[in-house]
Design a protein around this motif. Structure first.
Motif, mmCIF file in Angstrom:
data_model
loop_
_atom_site.group_PDB
_atom_site.id
_atom_site.type_symbol
_atom_site.label_atom_id
_atom_site.label_comp_id
_atom_site.label_asym_id
_atom_site.label_seq_id
_atom_site.Cartn_x
_atom_site.Cartn_y
_atom_site.Cartn_z
ATOM 1 N N SER A 155 -105.495 15.036 4.708
ATOM 2 C CA SER A 155 -104.161 14.599 4.314
ATOM 3 C C SER A 155 -103.332 15.718 3.680
ATOM 4 C CB SER A 155 -104.235 13.399 3.368
ATOM 5 O OG SER A 155 -104.992 13.706 2.238
ATOM 6 N N HIS A 156 -103.997 16.795 3.272
ATOM 7 C CA HIS A 156 -103.263 17.920 2.691
ATOM 8 C C HIS A 156 -104.042 19.200 2.985
ATOM 9 C CE1 HIS A 156 -101.347 20.581 -0.190
ATOM 10 N NE2 HIS A 156 -100.381 19.689 -0.278
ATOM 11 N N TYR A 214 -104.388 21.793 1.389
ATOM 12 C CA TYR A 214 -105.021 22.380 0.211
ATOM 13 C C TYR A 214 -105.644 21.290 -0.657
ATOM 14 C CZ TYR A 214 -102.873 26.652 1.728
ATOM 15 O OH TYR A 214 -102.523 27.744 2.482
ATOM 16 N N GLY A 215 -106.076 20.203 -0.010
ATOM 17 C CA GLY A 215 -106.707 19.101 -0.713
ATOM 18 C C GLY A 215 -108.223 19.215 -0.718
ATOM 19 N N SER A 216 -108.869 18.143 -1.112
ATOM 20 C CA SER A 216 -110.319 18.164 -1.330
ATOM 21 C C SER A 216 -111.136 18.384 -0.055
ATOM 22 C CB SER A 216 -110.767 16.877 -2.026
ATOM 23 O OG SER A 216 -110.513 15.757 -1.215
ATOM 24 N N TRP A 251 -99.643 10.428 1.897
ATOM 25 C CA TRP A 251 -101.068 10.706 1.688
ATOM 26 C C TRP A 251 -101.930 9.472 1.926
ATOM 27 C CZ3 TRP A 251 -103.456 8.001 -2.217
ATOM 28 C CH2 TRP A 251 -102.621 7.331 -3.099
#
Length: 172
Positions: free
Chosen positions: A69-70, A72-74, A127
């Motif tokens: 979803s991003h 630079y996310g998890s 998100w």
């Protein structure tokens, strides 16, 4: 007694009887493989069994819909750590048939929040999104990983769709 209490009680017996011993493994994945897949409960045992993945052989990252979803996310953080710190060389993005995130009804989800007393005062729900086409979602994930500025170009990234009933995977 709650389900969590039952689990804690089981865990105590599990440890006392040393049932953990057959599950011991190294933190470095033997197959140098990371898998991004869905959190669907039907995949808990089917996914590793269908891919011949044993404990300690792969890093398996799961979330709703196997969605990044991003950038630079998890999910990307986990994949980058797997590559740089754990020696991963290959990444599989595996979606599956009959996924609950396909055609997710976001207004219905928000309505369910409101019914439980949550007032989702959020400007952007992007998100929380699902997807309209599973194959396209898988390839979107593959492309995010392949084209990520921090992902080395020598890492193999491929996308697959798993039949939730048989475990058969088809490359997208």
């Amino acid at each position: 007694m709650s389900v969590i209490d039952d689990i804690i009680q089981f865990n105590t017996k599990f440890v006392e009887s040393k049932e953990y011993i057959p599950h011991l493994s190294e933190k470095i994945p033997k197959k140098k493989l990371a898998i991004l897949s869905c959190m669907d409960t039907r995949l808990t045992q089917l996914l590793p069994a269908a891919l011949n993945i044993k404990n300690g052989e792969a890093k398996i990252i799961k979330n709703a819909g196997a969605i990044i979803s991003h950038p630079y996310g998890s999910v990307m953080r986990s994949l980058l750590v797997a590559v740089y710190n754990l020696g991963v060389r290959d990444i599989m993005v595996i979606g599956h048939t009959d996924c609950g995130m396909e055609k997710l009804n976001l207004p219905e989800l928000i309505n369910k929040m409101e019914q439980r007393g949550i007032s989702p005062n959020i400007e952007n729900y992007e998100w929380l999104r699902g997807f309209d086409n599973t194959n396209e979602s898988i390839m979107a994930g593959v492309n995010i990983i392949k084209n990520h500025p921090l992902m080395p170009k020598d890492i193999t990234v491929r996308g697959f769709l798993m039949d939730i009933n048989t475990g058969k995977i088809n490359e997208i």
